[in-house]
Design a protein around this motif. Structure first.
Motif, PDB file in Angstrom:
ATOM      1  N   ALA A  40       0.873  -1.186   0.063  1.00  0.00           N
ATOM      2  CA  ALA A  40      -0.014   0.079  -0.044  1.00  0.00           C
ATOM      3  C   ALA A  40       0.792   1.374  -0.177  1.00  0.00           C
ATOM      4  O   ALA A  40       0.540   2.243  -0.830  1.00  0.00           O
ATOM      5  CB  ALA A  40      -0.910   0.049   1.225  1.00  0.00           C
ATOM      6  N   LEU A  41       1.908   1.273   0.772  1.00  0.00           N
ATOM      7  CA  LEU A  41       2.834   2.305   0.805  1.00  0.00           C
ATOM      8  C   LEU A  41       3.330   2.601  -0.679  1.00  0.00           C
ATOM      9  O   LEU A  41       3.758   3.596  -0.938  1.00  0.00           O
ATOM     10  CB  LEU A  41       4.071   2.199   1.898  1.00  0.00           C
ATOM     11  CG  LEU A  41       3.228   2.397   3.477  1.00  0.00           C
ATOM     12  CD1 LEU A  41       4.406   2.173   4.327  1.00  0.00           C
ATOM     13  CD2 LEU A  41       2.990   3.794   3.519  1.00  0.00           C
ATOM     14  N   GLU A  42       3.850   1.317  -1.095  1.00  0.00           N
ATOM     15  CA  GLU A  42       4.736   1.456  -2.633  1.00  0.00           C
ATOM     16  C   GLU A  42       3.666   2.219  -3.587  1.00  0.00           C
ATOM     17  O   GLU A  42       4.057   3.048  -4.271  1.00  0.00           O
ATOM     18  CB  GLU A  42       4.984   0.053  -2.795  1.00  0.00           C
ATOM     19  CG  GLU A  42       6.083   0.268  -4.224  1.00  0.00           C
ATOM     20  CD  GLU A  42       6.509  -1.291  -4.453  1.00  0.00           C
ATOM     21  OE1 GLU A  42       6.471  -1.607  -5.654  1.00  0.00           O
ATOM     22  OE2 GLU A  42       6.649  -2.177  -3.559  1.00  0.00           O
ATOM     23  N   ALA A  43       2.450   1.862  -3.566  1.00  0.00           N
ATOM     24  CA  ALA A  43       1.464   2.294  -4.515  1.00  0.00           C
ATOM     25  C   ALA A  43       1.322   3.784  -4.186  1.00  0.00           C
ATOM     26  O   ALA A  43       1.120   4.391  -5.293  1.00  0.00           O
ATOM     27  CB  ALA A  43       0.070   1.637  -4.150  1.00  0.00           C
ATOM     28  N   ARG A  44       1.713   4.376  -3.169  1.00  0.00           N
ATOM     29  CA  ARG A  44       1.788   5.876  -2.778  1.00  0.00           C
ATOM     30  C   ARG A  44       3.095   6.358  -2.805  1.00  0.00           C
ATOM     31  O   ARG A  44       3.290   7.569  -2.498  1.00  0.00           O
ATOM     32  CB  ARG A  44       0.961   5.973  -1.489  1.00  0.00           C
ATOM     33  CG  ARG A  44      -0.517   5.839  -1.312  1.00  0.00           C
ATOM     34  CD  ARG A  44      -1.083   5.379  -0.303  1.00  0.00           C
ATOM     35  NE  ARG A  44      -2.411   5.371  -0.090  1.00  0.00           N
ATOM     36  CZ  ARG A  44      -2.997   3.990  -0.451  1.00  0.00           C
ATOM     37  NH1 ARG A  44      -2.328   3.023  -0.936  1.00  0.00           N
ATOM     38  NH2 ARG A  44      -4.296   3.770  -0.746  1.00  0.00           N
ATOM     39  N   GLY A  45       4.085   5.584  -3.348  1.00  0.00           N
ATOM     40  CA  GLY A  45       5.434   6.317  -3.676  1.00  0.00           C
ATOM     41  C   GLY A  45       6.297   6.334  -2.218  1.00  0.00           C
ATOM     42  O   GLY A  45       7.434   7.095  -2.228  1.00  0.00           O
ATOM     43  N   GLY A 100      12.414  14.413  -3.455  1.00  0.00           N
ATOM     44  CA  GLY A 100      11.914  15.796  -3.334  1.00  0.00           C
ATOM     45  C   GLY A 100      10.892  15.566  -2.056  1.00  0.00           C
ATOM     46  O   GLY A 100      10.244  16.677  -1.662  1.00  0.00           O
ATOM     47  N   LEU A 101      10.933  14.741  -1.116  1.00  0.00           N
ATOM     48  CA  LEU A 101      10.101  14.599   0.085  1.00  0.00           C
ATOM     49  C   LEU A 101      10.666  15.487   1.405  1.00  0.00           C
ATOM     50  O   LEU A 101       9.942  15.773   2.243  1.00  0.00           O
ATOM     51  CB  LEU A 101       9.787  13.190   0.292  1.00  0.00           C
ATOM     52  CG  LEU A 101       9.148  12.487  -1.052  1.00  0.00           C
ATOM     53  CD1 LEU A 101       8.869  11.057  -0.483  1.00  0.00           C
ATOM     54  CD2 LEU A 101       7.871  13.148  -1.344  1.00  0.00           C
ATOM     55  N   VAL A 102      11.969  15.300   1.392  1.00  0.00           N
ATOM     56  CA  VAL A 102      12.703  16.191   2.440  1.00  0.00           C
ATOM     57  C   VAL A 102      13.856  16.802   1.880  1.00  0.00           C
ATOM     58  O   VAL A 102      14.201  16.669   0.713  1.00  0.00           O
ATOM     59  CB  VAL A 102      13.127  15.322   3.668  1.00  0.00           C
ATOM     60  CG1 VAL A 102      12.000  14.605   4.198  1.00  0.00           C
ATOM     61  CG2 VAL A 102      14.341  14.037   2.962  1.00  0.00           C
ATOM     62  N   THR A 103      14.438  17.914   2.646  1.00  0.00           N
ATOM     63  CA  THR A 103      15.740  18.440   2.380  1.00  0.00           C
ATOM     64  C   THR A 103      16.582  18.028   3.508  1.00  0.00           C
ATOM     65  O   THR A 103      16.072  17.814   4.824  1.00  0.00           O
ATOM     66  CB  THR A 103      15.620  20.073   2.312  1.00  0.00           C
ATOM     67  OG1 THR A 103      14.679  20.569   3.442  1.00  0.00           O
ATOM     68  CG2 THR A 103      14.543  20.499   1.265  1.00  0.00           C
ATOM     69  N   ARG A 104      17.863  18.290   3.211  1.00  0.00           N
ATOM     70  CA  ARG A 104      19.012  18.059   4.319  1.00  0.00           C
ATOM     71  C   ARG A 104      20.003  19.101   4.069  1.00  0.00           C
ATOM     72  O   ARG A 104      20.477  19.240   2.926  1.00  0.00           O
ATOM     73  CB  ARG A 104      19.338  16.636   4.136  1.00  0.00           C
ATOM     74  CG  ARG A 104      20.477  16.396   5.036  1.00  0.00           C
ATOM     75  CD  ARG A 104      21.025  14.766   5.032  1.00  0.00           C
ATOM     76  NE  ARG A 104      20.992  14.335   3.558  1.00  0.00           N
ATOM     77  CZ  ARG A 104      21.259  13.138   3.125  1.00  0.00           C
ATOM     78  NH1 ARG A 104      21.375  12.254   4.182  1.00  0.00           N
ATOM     79  NH2 ARG A 104      21.209  12.854   1.893  1.00  0.00           N
ATOM     80  N   ARG A 161       5.917  18.580  -0.888  1.00  0.00           N
ATOM     81  CA  ARG A 161       5.348  17.229  -1.442  1.00  0.00           C
ATOM     82  C   ARG A 161       5.749  16.264  -0.558  1.00  0.00           C
ATOM     83  O   ARG A 161       4.863  15.341  -0.499  1.00  0.00           O
ATOM     84  CB  ARG A 161       6.702  17.191  -2.621  1.00  0.00           C
ATOM     85  CG  ARG A 161       6.490  15.830  -3.372  1.00  0.00           C
ATOM     86  CD  ARG A 161       7.362  15.829  -4.556  1.00  0.00           C
ATOM     87  NE  ARG A 161       7.129  14.406  -5.189  1.00  0.00           N
ATOM     88  CZ  ARG A 161       8.128  14.016  -6.010  1.00  0.00           C
ATOM     89  NH1 ARG A 161       8.982  14.702  -6.503  1.00  0.00           N
ATOM     90  NH2 ARG A 161       7.771  12.901  -6.466  1.00  0.00           N
ATOM     91  N   GLY A 162       6.738  16.322   0.435  1.00  0.00           N
ATOM     92  CA  GLY A 162       6.582  15.184   1.366  1.00  0.00           C
ATOM     93  C   GLY A 162       5.520  15.158   2.430  1.00  0.00           C
ATOM     94  O   GLY A 162       5.049  14.307   2.717  1.00  0.00           O
ATOM     95  N   ARG A 163       5.087  16.647   2.853  1.00  0.00           N
ATOM     96  CA  ARG A 163       3.840  16.592   3.436  1.00  0.00           C
ATOM     97  C   ARG A 163       2.546  16.272   2.762  1.00  0.00           C
ATOM     98  O   ARG A 163       1.749  15.488   3.423  1.00  0.00           O
ATOM     99  CB  ARG A 163       3.539  18.233   3.901  1.00  0.00           C
ATOM    100  CG  ARG A 163       2.811  18.358   4.940  1.00  0.00           C
ATOM    101  CD  ARG A 163       2.592  19.841   5.595  1.00  0.00           C
ATOM    102  NE  ARG A 163       4.202  20.547   5.771  1.00  0.00           N
ATOM    103  CZ  ARG A 163       4.848  20.080   6.855  1.00  0.00           C
ATOM    104  NH1 ARG A 163       4.601  19.233   7.635  1.00  0.00           N
ATOM    105  NH2 ARG A 163       5.698  20.889   6.811  1.00  0.00           N
ATOM    106  N   THR A 164       2.761  16.220   1.535  1.00  0.00           N
ATOM    107  CA  THR A 164       1.511  15.817   0.817  1.00  0.00           C
ATOM    108  C   THR A 164       1.284  14.342   0.848  1.00  0.00           C
ATOM    109  O   THR A 164       0.515  13.626   1.038  1.00  0.00           O
ATOM    110  CB  THR A 164       1.531  16.426  -0.688  1.00  0.00           C
ATOM    111  OG1 THR A 164       1.249  17.933  -0.494  1.00  0.00           O
ATOM    112  CG2 THR A 164       0.248  15.690  -1.403  1.00  0.00           C
ATOM    113  N   ALA A 165       2.501  13.637   0.547  1.00  0.00           N
ATOM    114  CA  ALA A 165       2.841  12.315   0.700  1.00  0.00           C
ATOM    115  C   ALA A 165       2.466  11.723   1.896  1.00  0.00           C
ATOM    116  O   ALA A 165       1.707  10.553   2.265  1.00  0.00           O
ATOM    117  CB  ALA A 165       4.342  11.780   0.211  1.00  0.00           C
ATOM    118  N   PHE A 166       2.845  12.403   3.290  1.00  0.00           N
ATOM    119  CA  PHE A 166       2.350  12.099   4.487  1.00  0.00           C
ATOM    120  C   PHE A 166       1.105  11.861   4.737  1.00  0.00           C
ATOM    121  O   PHE A 166       0.638  11.128   5.303  1.00  0.00           O
ATOM    122  CB  PHE A 166       3.218  12.621   5.429  1.00  0.00           C
ATOM    123  CG  PHE A 166       3.254  12.319   6.814  1.00  0.00           C
ATOM    124  CD1 PHE A 166       3.679  11.142   7.394  1.00  0.00           C
ATOM    125  CD2 PHE A 166       2.669  13.146   7.744  1.00  0.00           C
ATOM    126  CE1 PHE A 166       3.471  10.612   8.567  1.00  0.00           C
ATOM    127  CE2 PHE A 166       2.374  12.835   9.034  1.00  0.00           C
ATOM    128  CZ  PHE A 166       2.871  11.475   9.595  1.00  0.00           C
TER     129      PHE A 166
END
Length: 180
Positions: free
Chosen positions: A68-73, A117-121, A138-143
């Protein structure tokens, strides 16, 4: 709580090696406890030892969750990082400690999230040896896209609060893994 060591799952009618007494010379027509139907019943989940049930349940849930997570990237490790960043953890070393993984493992996970592109470091301005991890829009949207995913993926149980309490008890009793 006392624990009983058993190699046979604690089922009666078993020898220490796991064989059933008299199995080789049983009468195939006899309706005793060693009939093929009885043997098949031993393989039903209701007859499994607790360790086997926990392992099988863990693998089934993990497989469904990962798919399920993989399907959502996302990956399970990536979701953990996003969750901890949302909770306020920001240094890569603090994330590794919170997730109970090695610093190298956390670095690889953050690398992947950064590439996607989900986090910056970035280096910590007060201590260049540390890296600060921040979630991107983008990371917030994925979360946010995985909130409520548990309800879709996990099977319903009769008493979810009791299951959760038992799992917390099991996890809390396990020794904390120390990073090297």
């Amino acid at each position: 709580m006392a624990r009983v060591a058993s190699t046979d799952g604690g089922r009666p009618g078993r020898t220490p090696g796991g064989a059933q007494p008299g199995r080789a010379d049983r009468d195939p027509e006899s309706p005793d406890s060693t009939t093929p139907d009885a043997d098949r019943n031993e393989h039903e989940p209701g007859n499994w030892p607790l360790g086997r049930l926990l392992g099988a349940a863990s693998r089934a849930v993990e497989r469904a969750w990962s798919e399920a997570l993989e399907a959502r990237g996302l990956t399970h490790a990536g979701l953990i990082v996003l969750h901890f960043v949302e909770l306020g953890f920001s240094s890569q070393s603090d994330l590794a400690r919170a997730a109970q993984v090695e610093a190298q493992t956390m670095s690889r996970t953050v690398d992947r999230l950064e590439r996607e592109g989900l986090v910056t470091r970035a280096p910590d301005p007060t201590d260049r040896r540390r890296h600060i991890v921040a979630i991107t829009p983008r990371g917030r949207t994925a979360f946010e896209a995985v909130r409520g995913l548990e309800d879709e993926v996990f099977p319903q149980v009769d008493d979810p609060a009791a299951l959760r309490a038992a799992l917390i008890q099991i996890v809390s009793a396990a020794p904390v893994r120390q990073s090297r």
